[in-house]
Motif scaffolding. Structure first.
Motif, PDB file in Angstrom:
ATOM      1  N   ALA A  83      31.672  95.065  -3.052  1.00  0.00           N
ATOM      2  CA  ALA A  83      32.380  94.378  -4.267  1.00  0.00           C
ATOM      3  C   ALA A  83      33.770  94.016  -4.199  1.00  0.00           C
ATOM      4  O   ALA A  83      34.469  94.868  -3.590  1.00  0.00           O
ATOM      5  N   LYS A 119      33.721 102.031  -5.980  1.00  0.00           N
ATOM      6  CA  LYS A 119      32.972 101.029  -6.461  1.00  0.00           C
ATOM      7  C   LYS A 119      31.622 101.489  -6.869  1.00  0.00           C
ATOM      8  O   LYS A 119      31.289 101.001  -8.006  1.00  0.00           O
ATOM      9  N   LEU A 147      28.903  99.052  -9.110  1.00  0.00           N
ATOM     10  CA  LEU A 147      29.338  98.045  -8.206  1.00  0.00           C
ATOM     11  C   LEU A 147      28.678  98.435  -6.949  1.00  0.00           C
ATOM     12  O   LEU A 147      28.540  99.483  -6.412  1.00  0.00           O
TER      13      LEU A 147
END
Length: 576
Positions: A528, A519, A524
């Motif tokens: 997430a 991620k 991110l």
């Protein structure tokens, strides 16, 4: 144990049968103990399909006990049955045992190396140990002891006096065949064999060239039942028979003679009347139209003046990855085999949660991990009050009996986690304790006894059911060729993982870390929600870690694997 909640009666099959059995017992035998029964023929390994013959009445009997009624669960050991054929795949047994075909199971030698005096005792002993572990309370009755002691003498003489009546009842069914329903799929090989009958169910009904006789002597010379009754006198009880195996012939007085038994379709209803059985299930081989259960209902009523038990048909029990079980085939798992890889409450639950006419499978493959996950989730729901009434009832019946709770694992860690650790450590206690303590550093284990017997079951599953080529072997040295071939993104993902090891060193922490690295690499937040693209990136990252740690692209759950390998070795293998 408390009575199972009556609110579950509408959906709980055990409670429904208990209601029916109690009411029927009060009609037939008021003030007497409720009698339920099972019949087990120790003709070979007594497998997990046979166990349904015991567990179905056990669960009903136990519910009746919980309600304060006196109940007897009879297990009739059909050890006076004939030895029909040599079962395949039994250790210590070869084709020389074929010479014993036709003899009582108690007259057949036990397999080579057995500590037991004969065939029947050898196979009974294994089940007896399993029933004790499962908390099954019962009264065992040896049919060899009953017949040879003359316990059924009056019933035998009565059946012989009424042999023409019995013959007329049987004759109604001899030419009938059960049509297969159009919607019914063809039976496979194991189903066909089971449908033909197991144990005594496949025996002849007493018809012979000299007329019908419901009694079968064992030969006084060769001890086999390959005999034909040629004459019988009701007044004197003189019975003459000849043996087709050895040619022996003799005349005996049946009112003194104890070396023989009633044929199966007469023997079973005779015992219903003799014991006052209210509830006894039967397998599909006994329950089809014209079979022993249906015929027995007429014989017990018209010949022995008794009543047929309430008798649900029970369906097949299968094994994950195997055909349906038939005890004449070798290699079928027994309750003892199952109890080596799963705790007794889980095995009880499998029989308690399904109605008798529902088939189900018992997992010996990877499915056992999912099964244990389902069991643990149910336990949590029962604890917080969110489980459905029928599920609560099945769980309650699984974890204990009217006599009390069954032994449980004090800290029931996930079976799949224990199996992964056992896979990696090969049962090394010190390593196992270190890894399991790291799962939750704030609450470490003080002893492996806290996770037993579940740990022992998981270790046995790994060692006995997982093939060697599927076992997890951690690399001894880093894969320098693979490490040097990585691009910058690959090297960066490994750096992020290694940098987070110390601060995430627990099962939950490492779970967050290994899922979070892809991620963060994608820009991110670590928490997430996954997208399809992100899932692809995670799978790619996981495959890389597996290749660097265990040479394959799959293996135990990565957080468990990292804990098992240890932080220092992980750093070496990942090039840190």
């Amino acid at each position: 144990m408390p009575t199972v909640a009556q609110s579950s009666t509408e959906t709980d099959w055990v409670s429904r049968f208990a209601d029916e059995v109690i009411a029927e017992s009060e009609r037939r035998a008021p003030g007497k103990p409720v009698v339920v029964a099972s019949g087990i023929s120790p003709s070979g390994p007594i497998h997990l399909g046979n166990l349904r013959e015991v567990m179905t009445p056990h669960l009903v009997a136990d519910e009746i006990r919980r309600r304060g009624h006196e109940v007897r669960h009879l297990i009739s050991w059909d050890d006076y049955d004939r030895f029909r054929k040599v079962p395949a795949g039994v250790d210590g047994v070869d084709e020389s045992w074929a010479e014993h075909i036709g003899r009582p199971l108690t007259s057949v030698p036990a397999p080579k190396g057995s500590a037991h005096p004969h065939w029947a005792a050898h196979f009974k002993a294994v089940l007896i140990g399993s029933l004790a572990e499962l908390g099954v309370e019962y009264d065992g009755i040896s049919q060899t002891e009953q017949y040879t002691a003359g316990a059924y003498r009056e019933q035998v003489l009565h059946a012989m006096r009424h042999r023409a009546d019995i013959d007329a009842i049987l004759d109604q069914y001899r030419t009938k065949k059960t049509p297969q329903k159009k919607s019914q799929k063809p039976l496979d090989e194991a189903e066909l064999e089971a449908a033909e009958g197991s144990g005594a169910a496949g025996e002849e009904d007493g018809t012979g060239s000299a007329g019908y006789f419901p009694y079968k002597p064992y030969c006084g010379q060769c001890d086999k039942d390959l005999t034909t009754v040629t004459a019988y006198d009701d007044d004197s009880t003189e019975l003459t028979y000849t043996c087709t195996a050895c040619g022996h012939s003799e005349t005996v007085l049946l009112n003194e003679f104890n070396r023989g038994k009633l044929v199966w379709k007469v023997d079973w209803p005779m015992r219903w009347a003799h014991e006052g059985v209210i509830f006894e299930p039967s397998g599909v081989d006994h329950s089809s139209p014209g079979s022993s259960f249906q015929v027995g209902g007429e014989i017990v009523d018209r010949i022995f003046g008794g009543r047929q038990p309430i008798g649900p048909m029970y369906a097949f029990v299968g094994i994950s990855g195997m055909a349906k079980m038939s005890s004449s085939k070798g290699g079928v798992p027994t309750p003892a085999d199952a109890l080596k890889i799963m705790e007794a409450p889980l095995l009880r639950w499998l029989y308690a949660r399904r109605r008798p006419n529902q088939s189900f499978k018992i997992a010996f493959d990877q499915e056992i991990q999912r099964l244990y996950d389902e069991w643990d989730k149910l336990g949590a729901k029962v604890a917080d009050g969110s489980a459905l009434p029928a599920d609560v009832a099945a769980y309650t019946r699984a974890v204990g009996t009217a006599a009390g709770a069954l032994p449980v694992t004090p800290r029931p860690l996930a079976y799949r986690t224990l199996a992964s650790v056992a896979d990696i450590t090969a049962g090394h206690d010190e390593q196992t304790l270190r890894i399991l303590s790291d799962l939750d550093p704030a609450n470490p284990l003080s002893s492996l006894d806290e996770v037993r017997p579940r740990l022992d079951r998981a270790e046995h599953w790994i060692s006995s059911q997982v093939p060697a080529e599927a076992r997890t072997i951690v690399r001894a040295e880093p894969d320098t060729e693979l490490l040097s071939s990585l691009d910058e993104a690959g090297r960066e993902s490994l750096r992020r993982l290694l940098d987070g090891l110390d601060s995430h060193w627990s099962l939950d922490g490492l779970t967050t870390l290994v899922y979070g690295v892809p991620k963060v690499m994608a820009g991110l937040a670590p928490d997430a929600k996954p997208t399809p693209e992100l899932k692809v990136a995670q799978r790619t990252f996981f495959a890389l870690l597996y290749r660097l740690l265990v040479t394959r692209e799959t293996g135990p759950r990565l957080p468990t694997l990292l804990l098992a390998v240890g932080a220092d070795r992980v750093r070496v293998l990942l090039g840190g």
